[in-house]
Design a protein around this motif. Structure first.
Motif, PDB file in Angstrom:
ATOM      1  N   MET A  54       0.731  -1.505   0.260  1.00 24.20           N
ATOM      2  CA  MET A  54       0.143   0.020   0.294  1.00 24.20           C
ATOM      3  C   MET A  54       0.823   1.414  -0.458  1.00 24.20           C
ATOM      4  SD  MET A  54      -3.238   0.851   2.513  1.00 24.20           S
ATOM      5  CE  MET A  54      -3.837  -1.428   2.473  1.00 24.20           C
ATOM      6  N   THR A  55       0.496   1.872  -0.498  1.00 26.82           N
ATOM      7  CA  THR A  55       1.515   3.623  -0.966  1.00 26.82           C
ATOM      8  C   THR A  55       1.341   4.217   0.698  1.00 26.82           C
ATOM      9  OG1 THR A  55      -0.287   4.794  -1.946  1.00 26.82           O
ATOM     10  CG2 THR A  55       0.950   4.019  -3.595  1.00 26.82           C
ATOM     11  N   THR A  56       1.693   5.465   0.814  1.00 20.35           N
ATOM     12  CA  THR A  56       1.629   6.225   1.765  1.00 20.35           C
ATOM     13  C   THR A  56       0.545   7.009   2.098  1.00 20.35           C
ATOM     14  OG1 THR A  56       4.053   6.555   2.097  1.00 20.35           O
ATOM     15  CG2 THR A  56       2.883   7.855   3.386  1.00 20.35           C
ATOM     16  N   GLN A  57       0.108   7.467   0.732  1.00 18.41           N
ATOM     17  CA  GLN A  57      -1.357   7.520   0.810  1.00 18.41           C
ATOM     18  C   GLN A  57      -2.190   7.018   1.249  1.00 18.41           C
ATOM     19  OE1 GLN A  57      -1.129  11.186   0.061  1.00 18.41           O
ATOM     20  NE2 GLN A  57      -3.763  10.694   0.303  1.00 18.41           N
ATOM     21  N   LEU A  58      -2.440   5.671   0.494  1.00 18.30           N
ATOM     22  CA  LEU A  58      -3.577   5.098   0.821  1.00 18.30           C
ATOM     23  C   LEU A  58      -3.434   4.975   2.198  1.00 18.30           C
ATOM     24  CD1 LEU A  58      -3.213   2.321  -2.086  1.00 18.30           C
ATOM     25  CD2 LEU A  58      -5.285   4.025  -1.045  1.00 18.30           C
ATOM     26  N   LEU A  59      -2.236   4.201   2.946  1.00 18.73           N
ATOM     27  CA  LEU A  59      -2.117   4.395   4.112  1.00 18.73           C
ATOM     28  C   LEU A  59      -2.473   5.641   5.136  1.00 18.73           C
ATOM     29  CD1 LEU A  59       1.170   2.993   4.846  1.00 18.73           C
ATOM     30  CD2 LEU A  59      -1.231   1.464   5.059  1.00 18.73           C
ATOM     31  N   GLN A  60      -2.216   6.556   5.269  1.00 16.81           N
ATOM     32  CA  GLN A  60      -2.693   7.717   5.538  1.00 16.81           C
ATOM     33  C   GLN A  60      -4.470   8.189   5.159  1.00 16.81           C
ATOM     34  OE1 GLN A  60      -0.891  10.748   3.669  1.00 16.81           O
ATOM     35  NE2 GLN A  60       1.617  11.125   5.103  1.00 16.81           N
ATOM     36  N   ASP A  61      -4.273   7.504   4.024  1.00 17.70           N
ATOM     37  CA  ASP A  61      -6.669   7.977   3.740  1.00 17.70           C
ATOM     38  C   ASP A  61      -6.871   7.022   4.329  1.00 17.70           C
ATOM     39  OD1 ASP A  61      -5.914   9.950   1.888  1.00 17.70           O
ATOM     40  OD2 ASP A  61      -6.026   8.586  -0.149  1.00 17.70           O
ATOM     41  N   LYS A  62      -7.014   5.395   4.751  1.00 22.15           N
ATOM     42  CA  LYS A  62      -6.939   4.696   6.051  1.00 22.15           C
ATOM     43  C   LYS A  62      -6.482   5.323   6.910  1.00 22.15           C
ATOM     44  CE  LYS A  62      -6.874  -0.307   7.343  1.00 22.15           C
ATOM     45  NZ  LYS A  62      -5.211  -0.737   7.524  1.00 22.15           N
ATOM     46  N   ASP A  63      -5.920   5.729   7.724  1.00 25.99           N
ATOM     47  CA  ASP A  63      -5.983   6.314   8.777  1.00 25.99           C
ATOM     48  C   ASP A  63      -6.960   7.399   9.117  1.00 25.99           C
ATOM     49  OD1 ASP A  63      -3.934   5.035   9.309  1.00 25.99           O
ATOM     50  OD2 ASP A  63      -2.284   6.441   9.468  1.00 25.99           O
ATOM     51  N   GLU A  64      -7.179   8.135   8.433  1.00 27.91           N
ATOM     52  CA  GLU A  64      -7.981   9.221   8.030  1.00 27.91           C
ATOM     53  C   GLU A  64      -9.581   8.964   8.026  1.00 27.91           C
ATOM     54  OE1 GLU A  64      -8.453  13.027   8.898  1.00 27.91           O
ATOM     55  OE2 GLU A  64      -6.632  12.504   9.081  1.00 27.91           O
ATOM     56  N   THR A  65      -9.272   7.868   7.729  1.00 25.26           N
ATOM     57  CA  THR A  65     -11.447   7.631   7.657  1.00 25.26           C
ATOM     58  C   THR A  65     -11.155   6.751   8.446  1.00 25.26           C
ATOM     59  OG1 THR A  65     -10.726   7.160   5.501  1.00 25.26           O
ATOM     60  CG2 THR A  65     -12.817   5.529   6.997  1.00 25.26           C
ATOM     61  N   ILE A  66     -10.400   5.911   9.236  1.00 23.61           N
ATOM     62  CA  ILE A  66     -10.804   5.453  10.785  1.00 23.61           C
ATOM     63  C   ILE A  66     -10.955   6.491  12.092  1.00 23.61           C
ATOM     64  CG2 ILE A  66      -9.488   3.939  12.566  1.00 23.61           C
ATOM     65  CD1 ILE A  66      -8.443   2.430  10.689  1.00 23.61           C
ATOM     66  N   LYS A  67     -10.339   7.491  11.326  1.00 23.91           N
ATOM     67  CA  LYS A  67     -10.273   8.732  12.546  1.00 23.91           C
ATOM     68  C   LYS A  67     -11.712   8.167  12.587  1.00 23.91           C
ATOM     69  CE  LYS A  67      -8.194  12.842  13.558  1.00 23.91           C
ATOM     70  NZ  LYS A  67      -6.961  13.472  12.822  1.00 23.91           N
ATOM     71  N   ASN A  68     -12.098   9.547  11.119  1.00 22.35           N
ATOM     72  CA  ASN A  68     -13.194   9.811  11.510  1.00 22.35           C
ATOM     73  C   ASN A  68     -14.317   8.882  11.866  1.00 22.35           C
ATOM     74  OD1 ASN A  68     -12.441  12.303  10.195  1.00 22.35           O
ATOM     75  ND2 ASN A  68     -12.983  11.548   8.579  1.00 22.35           N
ATOM     76  N   ILE A  69     -14.495   7.464  11.772  1.00 22.28           N
ATOM     77  CA  ILE A  69     -15.324   6.117  11.914  1.00 22.28           C
ATOM     78  C   ILE A  69     -15.685   6.823  13.881  1.00 22.28           C
ATOM     79  CG2 ILE A  69     -16.135   4.185  12.941  1.00 22.28           C
ATOM     80  CD1 ILE A  69     -14.627   3.700   9.316  1.00 22.28           C
ATOM     81  N   VAL A  70     -14.581   6.565  14.318  1.00 20.76           N
ATOM     82  CA  VAL A  70     -14.265   6.841  15.564  1.00 20.76           C
ATOM     83  C   VAL A  70     -14.930   7.845  15.824  1.00 20.76           C
ATOM     84  CG1 VAL A  70     -12.864   6.633  17.850  1.00 20.76           C
ATOM     85  CG2 VAL A  70     -12.161   5.050  15.739  1.00 20.76           C
ATOM     86  N   ILE A  71     -14.443   9.186  15.341  1.00 17.58           N
ATOM     87  CA  ILE A  71     -15.530  10.138  15.947  1.00 17.58           C
ATOM     88  C   ILE A  71     -16.994  10.814  15.875  1.00 17.58           C
ATOM     89  CG2 ILE A  71     -15.401  13.410  15.195  1.00 17.58           C
ATOM     90  CD1 ILE A  71     -12.538  13.042  14.571  1.00 17.58           C
ATOM     91  N   GLU A  72     -17.358   9.731  14.934  1.00 16.96           N
ATOM     92  CA  GLU A  72     -18.466   9.665  14.213  1.00 16.96           C
ATOM     93  C   GLU A  72     -19.333   8.629  15.191  1.00 16.96           C
ATOM     94  OE1 GLU A  72     -20.654  11.360  12.567  1.00 16.96           O
ATOM     95  OE2 GLU A  72     -19.041  12.497  12.111  1.00 16.96           O
ATOM     96  N   ARG A  73     -17.970   7.857  15.547  1.00 12.72           N
ATOM     97  CA  ARG A  73     -19.001   6.459  17.161  1.00 12.72           C
ATOM     98  C   ARG A  73     -19.055   7.741  18.482  1.00 12.72           C
ATOM     99  NH1 ARG A  73     -19.180   1.497  17.451  1.00 12.72           N
ATOM    100  NH2 ARG A  73     -18.334   1.439  19.527  1.00 12.72           N
TER     101      ARG A  73
END
Lengths: 213, 73
Positions: free
Chosen positions: B1-20
């Motif tokens: 996975m590229t660095t950009q994809l990993l960053q996007d994944k982290d950001e997605t997880i962060k947003n899911i947790v914030i929504e929870r």
């Protein structure tokens, strides 16, 4: 019957809850014929602890309080025991640390230097509460969810169960609570769930699992 | 996975947790080792948004729990 020492600071919001919920444990220990030493509030300090351990030689010590990888603290976060101590004052005792991370460094070192068993949390202990009951902790059903399993661990030891059994009983209580709460429609119960599961995951012990007090 | 994809994944997880966390009851408070302090829902969200160590810890705890739903306990 054994001598049991409780270290119970009460100087901030978090330890005040631990202090309140551990009061019952002293009664339970006495009812089972044990001698209890209650280092509470200002008495939860290094000098008092050293003195009581040397004079009374407790077989079981419960620490409530803040801590980290290397230490456990008492009143106003005075360090009570730490990994850099030259001698292990917790030798020949079973220890339960209701504090953050202490088992990882302090617990490991203590067991290497003669502590029978060291029970604790391999991470930061999570404590939830309901802000509607901040002045009435006995009515706080949310805090109870977090602290009752811990109390069960201690009462199991008081009743003569082994370290391993006490930890298992505590974990089973946590699992039972988690399963029940998953069915709850109360938002606050759902909020507590991830943190209860986390406490379940980080509870552990080092040393002799067959030891009893 | 590229660095950009990993960053996007982290950001997605962060947003899911914030929504929870946004669904949390305003009455729920949690202490996580921080000496003497309980945190409210909005404090937790702020910690995550600001990438503090507590924020990272909250994300780990939420992910651990979500995994347990899949695996069972």
């Amino acid at each position: 019957m054994a001598v049991i020492l409780f270290s119970r600071p009460d100087h901030d919001d978090i330890v005040a809850y631990l202090h309140y919920y551990s009061k019952q444990l002293i009664k339970d220990a006495q009812e089972h014929g044990h001698t209890t030493l209650n280092c509470e509030k200002e008495r939860s300090n290094r000098k008092e602890l050293d003195s009581l351990i040397h004079k009374k030689k407790p077989l079981f010590i419960m620490f409530n309080g803040h801590g980290d990888f290397n230490c456990v603290c008492g009143h106003k976060n005075e360090v009570l025991v730490e990994t850099t101590d030259t001698s292990n004052i917790l030798q020949k005792t079973i220890v339960y640390c209701l504090s953050c991370e202490s088992i990882l460094g302090l617990g490991k070192k203590c067991v290497e230097e003669g502590t029978v068993a060291f029970i604790g949390y391999k991470g930061k202990f999570a404590l939830g509460k309901d802000k509607r009951h901040e002045t009435t902790p006995h009515k706080d059903n949310t805090a109870r969810l977090f602290l009752e399993p811990s109390n069960l661990l201690v009462t199991s030891l008081i009743k003569g169960n082994t370290v391993q059994t006490a930890v298992e009983k505590c974990k089973n209580k946590m699992k039972e609570t988690i399963s029940k709460l998953r069915m709850s429609e109360e938002t606050i119960d759902q909020d507590a769930l991830p943190f209860l599961y986390y406490n379940y995951a980080i509870l552990d012990y080092y040393g002799d699992g067959n030891a009893t007090i | 996975m590229t660095t950009q994809l990993l960053q996007d994944k982290d950001e997605t997880i962060k947003n899911i947790v914030i929504e929870r966390l946004r669904q949390m009851s305003p009455n729920f408070k949690i202490a996580l080792g921080d000496r003497g302090k309980f945190f409210k829902r909005d404090d937790l969200i702020k910690e995550i948004e600001e990438n503090t160590s507590l924020g990272h810890q909250i994300i780990k705890i939420q992910l651990l729990y979500l995994e347990s739903l899949k695996k069972g306990i």
